[in-house]
Design an enzyme around this catalytic site. Structure first.
Site, PDB file in Angstrom:
ATOM      1  N   ARG A  18       0.822  -1.222   0.000  1.00 51.83           N
ATOM      2  CA  ARG A  18       0.000   0.000   0.000  1.00 51.83           C
ATOM      3  C   ARG A  18       0.850   1.264   0.000  1.00 51.83           C
ATOM      4  O   ARG A  18       1.924   1.276   0.605  1.00 51.83           O
ATOM      5  CB  ARG A  18      -0.907  -0.001   1.236  1.00 51.83           C
ATOM      6  CG  ARG A  18      -1.901  -1.137   1.201  1.00 51.83           C
ATOM      7  CD  ARG A  18      -2.742  -1.268   2.448  1.00 51.83           C
ATOM      8  NE  ARG A  18      -3.790  -2.261   2.206  1.00 51.83           N
ATOM      9  CZ  ARG A  18      -3.620  -3.577   2.353  1.00 51.83           C
ATOM     10  NH1 ARG A  18      -2.483  -4.067   2.795  1.00 51.83           N
ATOM     11  NH2 ARG A  18      -4.601  -4.415   2.056  1.00 51.83           N
ATOM     12  N   HIS A  38      -0.920  -2.473  -4.458  1.00 54.31           N
ATOM     13  CA  HIS A  38      -0.362  -3.385  -5.468  1.00 54.31           C
ATOM     14  C   HIS A  38      -0.379  -2.819  -6.896  1.00 54.31           C
ATOM     15  O   HIS A  38      -0.778  -3.512  -7.839  1.00 54.31           O
ATOM     16  CB  HIS A  38      -1.091  -4.721  -5.441  1.00 54.31           C
ATOM     17  CG  HIS A  38      -0.839  -5.560  -4.210  1.00 54.31           C
ATOM     18  ND1 HIS A  38       0.328  -5.531  -3.491  1.00 54.31           N
ATOM     19  CD2 HIS A  38      -1.636  -6.485  -3.580  1.00 54.31           C
ATOM     20  CE1 HIS A  38       0.260  -6.381  -2.481  1.00 54.31           C
ATOM     21  NE2 HIS A  38      -0.916  -6.959  -2.493  1.00 54.31           N
ATOM     22  N   HIS A  75       3.069 -12.801  -5.844  1.00 58.07           N
ATOM     23  CA  HIS A  75       1.999 -12.937  -4.857  1.00 58.07           C
ATOM     24  C   HIS A  75       1.395 -14.352  -4.833  1.00 58.07           C
ATOM     25  O   HIS A  75       0.180 -14.517  -4.670  1.00 58.07           O
ATOM     26  CB  HIS A  75       0.927 -11.882  -5.151  1.00 58.07           C
ATOM     27  CG  HIS A  75       0.169 -11.418  -3.956  1.00 58.07           C
ATOM     28  ND1 HIS A  75      -0.772 -12.204  -3.322  1.00 58.07           N
ATOM     29  CD2 HIS A  75       0.207 -10.257  -3.271  1.00 58.07           C
ATOM     30  CE1 HIS A  75      -1.284 -11.518  -2.311  1.00 58.07           C
ATOM     31  NE2 HIS A  75      -0.699 -10.340  -2.254  1.00 58.07           N
ATOM     32  N   SER A  76       2.228 -15.380  -4.976  1.00 57.87           N
ATOM     33  CA  SER A  76       1.716 -16.750  -4.897  1.00 57.87           C
ATOM     34  C   SER A  76       1.255 -17.072  -3.485  1.00 57.87           C
ATOM     35  O   SER A  76       1.878 -16.656  -2.507  1.00 57.87           O
ATOM     36  CB  SER A  76       2.812 -17.748  -5.297  1.00 57.87           C
ATOM     37  OG  SER A  76       3.026 -17.686  -6.686  1.00 57.87           O
ATOM     38  N   TYR A  77       0.161 -17.823  -3.411  1.00 52.99           N
ATOM     39  CA  TYR A  77      -0.345 -18.328  -2.126  1.00 52.99           C
ATOM     40  C   TYR A  77       0.060 -19.801  -2.056  1.00 52.99           C
ATOM     41  O   TYR A  77      -0.442 -20.619  -2.834  1.00 52.99           O
ATOM     42  CB  TYR A  77      -1.873 -18.252  -2.066  1.00 52.99           C
ATOM     43  CG  TYR A  77      -2.465 -16.866  -1.991  1.00 52.99           C
ATOM     44  CD1 TYR A  77      -2.422 -16.001  -3.088  1.00 52.99           C
ATOM     45  CD2 TYR A  77      -3.121 -16.437  -0.848  1.00 52.99           C
ATOM     46  CE1 TYR A  77      -3.001 -14.740  -3.017  1.00 52.99           C
ATOM     47  CE2 TYR A  77      -3.710 -15.182  -0.777  1.00 52.99           C
ATOM     48  CZ  TYR A  77      -3.647 -14.339  -1.871  1.00 52.99           C
ATOM     49  OH  TYR A  77      -4.229 -13.096  -1.814  1.00 52.99           O
ATOM     50  N   ASP A 130      -0.353 -10.207   8.260  1.00 54.87           N
ATOM     51  CA  ASP A 130      -0.331  -9.457   6.996  1.00 54.87           C
ATOM     52  C   ASP A 130       0.800  -8.432   7.140  1.00 54.87           C
ATOM     53  O   ASP A 130       0.626  -7.257   6.838  1.00 54.87           O
ATOM     54  CB  ASP A 130      -1.702  -8.787   6.783  1.00 54.87           C
ATOM     55  CG  ASP A 130      -1.886  -8.305   5.346  1.00 54.87           C
ATOM     56  OD1 ASP A 130      -0.921  -8.393   4.560  1.00 54.87           O
ATOM     57  OD2 ASP A 130      -2.984  -7.826   5.030  1.00 54.87           O
ATOM     58  N   GLU A 147       5.763 -12.637   0.474  1.00 48.53           N
ATOM     59  CA  GLU A 147       6.070 -11.587  -0.509  1.00 48.53           C
ATOM     60  C   GLU A 147       7.406 -10.936  -0.166  1.00 48.53           C
ATOM     61  O   GLU A 147       7.470 -10.017   0.652  1.00 48.53           O
ATOM     62  CB  GLU A 147       4.956 -10.550  -0.520  1.00 48.53           C
ATOM     63  CG  GLU A 147       3.582 -11.133  -0.784  1.00 48.53           C
ATOM     64  CD  GLU A 147       2.463 -10.176  -0.385  1.00 48.53           C
ATOM     65  OE1 GLU A 147       2.491  -9.014  -0.808  1.00 48.53           O
ATOM     66  OE2 GLU A 147       1.574 -10.583   0.370  1.00 48.53           O
TER      67      GLU A 147
HETATM   68  C1  FUC Z   1      -1.634  -8.973   0.544  1.00 50.96           C
HETATM   69  C2  FUC Z   1      -2.056  -8.151   1.707  1.00 50.96           C
HETATM   70  C3  FUC Z   1      -3.260  -7.376   1.562  1.00 50.96           C
HETATM   71  C4  FUC Z   1      -4.297  -7.803   0.591  1.00 50.96           C
HETATM   72  C5  FUC Z   1      -3.745  -8.528  -0.604  1.00 50.96           C
HETATM   73  C6  FUC Z   1      -4.728  -9.296  -1.395  1.00 50.96           C
HETATM   74  O1  FUC Z   1      -0.483  -8.506  -0.052  1.00 50.96           O
HETATM   75  O2  FUC Z   1      -1.030  -7.335   2.202  1.00 50.96           O
HETATM   76  O3  FUC Z   1      -3.815  -7.047   2.802  1.00 50.96           O
HETATM   77  O4  FUC Z   1      -5.315  -8.491   1.203  1.00 50.96           O
HETATM   78  O5  FUC Z   1      -2.606  -9.256  -0.390  1.00 50.96           O
END
Ligand code: FUC
Length: 351
Positions: free
Chosen positions: A80, A105, A179-181, A252, A313
């Site tokens: 952010r 992002h 941003h992989s989960y 987070d 990340e």
């Molecule tokens: C992450 C978080 C955020 C957000 C996003 C989808 O990077 O820092 O809070 O929810 O992903």
């Protein structure tokens, strides 16, 4: 080793292609020319069973409708930016306020949702893809034309490396990550609460209500943010530490590496026997435990639910442009932004 490609959808009048890189041990990584999105990473569990360990969708339309940045490269600036504005050399820049009043992002159409030019890489012991995108001066409010190259390389030792390079023709800000989960249980069988995370980090950034860093740096010792000896992610999900509660019961947060230079993060899940060793040259990792993943959609057949995946990340400090004591994310013309993060998978915990 090989690379396969197939049409996955279409976007902006262009074909969306899914590329699948496969190595000689059977590991594969699939990704799109849209947002450099990693759709699948398939690796063996302790019994050699190959399963997907990242969250993704089977249909391209779901990425457009629901994706919370699944597998994507995020930029120009990850995280952010307060007030969706910043000042550089006396000039005020107004960014897209896509999480009003702040910027998140990269804006409404960040690097995660554009089509990248793609080139295949085939070497003796590596297969990969080189993605290129020119972000124009003024895009989402940022100054300068920014040329970005992201390279994914898969080796035979089950390592995926991601390299980011960027150059600008005007002073600007850059902070890129993926941003992989991750969900090491495979196919989203179990939520990530039983994943163990270990890294050398003694401090983390305090967040405010808007999830932006307040500027305070907090010692991790004696808190659920101390991962030095390894810790189950559920300790932050169940904790009453105000910082865990604030973000929706979990993490987070930017965890700051204790040492400069190269750092490692180990994520593991006992039941599957899988582990992931992340090595990075970045100064912090934003740990996001998918606290807000619940939604009216399914993720490859699994109903979306909180904690279904964990993001690691690796990046510069979020909102660094507003905190002169944070390492800078400013990029000048003539300079090259360069960063690498490697992801090495194993089915023997601790190896
Ligand atoms: C992450 C978080 C955020 C957000 C996003 C989808 O990077 O820092 O809070 O929810 O992903």
């Amino acid at each position: 080793m090989k690379i396969l490609e197939r049409v996955f959808g279409s976007y902006d009048g262009k074909k969306v292609i899914e590329y699948t890189l496969t190595n000689e041990s059977g590991m594969s990584v699939s990704c799109l020319n849209y947002g450099c999105v990693i759709t699948k990473i398939i690796v063996p569990d302790r019994n050699g069973i190959l399963e997907n360990v990242v969250l993704g969708f089977d249909k391209f339309e779901d990425y457009l409708e629901f994706s919370p940045y699944f597998g994507a490269v995020v930029g120009r600036v990850a995280g952010r930016i307060k007030g969706a504005s910043f000042e550089l050399d006396g000039e005020q820049y107004r960014l897209a306020a896509n999480e009003s009043p702040n910027h998140l992002h990269g804006g409404n159409q960040g690097f995660n949702s554009v089509i990248w030019e793609t080139e295949m890489i085939e070497r003796k012991d590596l297969v990969g893809l080189r993605f290129f995108y020119r972000s124009h001066d003024g895009e989402e409010g940022y100054p300068g034309n920014l040329d970005t190259t992201v390279t994914y390389l898969l080796s035979n030792t089950n390592e995926l490396s991601i390299t980011y390079e960027a150059m600008t023709d005007q002073k600007t800000v850059v902070n890129l990550t993926n941003h992989s989960y991750f969900n090491l249980s495979g196919e989203g069988k179990r939520v990530c609460s039983e994943h163990i995370l270990q890294l050398k980090s003694d401090r983390f950034l305090e967040l405010g209500q808007d999830l932006l860093p307040t500027g305070r740096i907090i010692p991790a010792e004696y808190t659920p943010f101390d991962f030095n000896q390894g810790r189950l992610l559920q300790s932050g999900m169940k904790s009453d530490h105000p910082q865990n509660v604030l973000v929706g019961n979990g993490y987070d947060h930017p965890l700051l590496f204790t040492q400069e230079g190269e750092n490692s993060i180990m994520l593991s899940e006992k039941e599957s026997g899988r582990s992931l060793l992340v090595t990075t040259d970045q100064p912090c990792v934003v740990l996001y435990t998918g606290n807000k993943l619940e939604g009216p959609f399914s993720i490859s057949g699994v109903p979306a639910k909180n904690y279904l995946g964990v993001c690691l990340e690796t990046q510069g400090f979020p909102d660094a442009i507003h905190h002169p004591d944070f390492p800078t994310v400013i990029l000048n013309p003539e300079e090259v932004y360069y960063s690498t993060t490697k992801y090495r998978f194993s089915n023997k915990i601790g190896v």
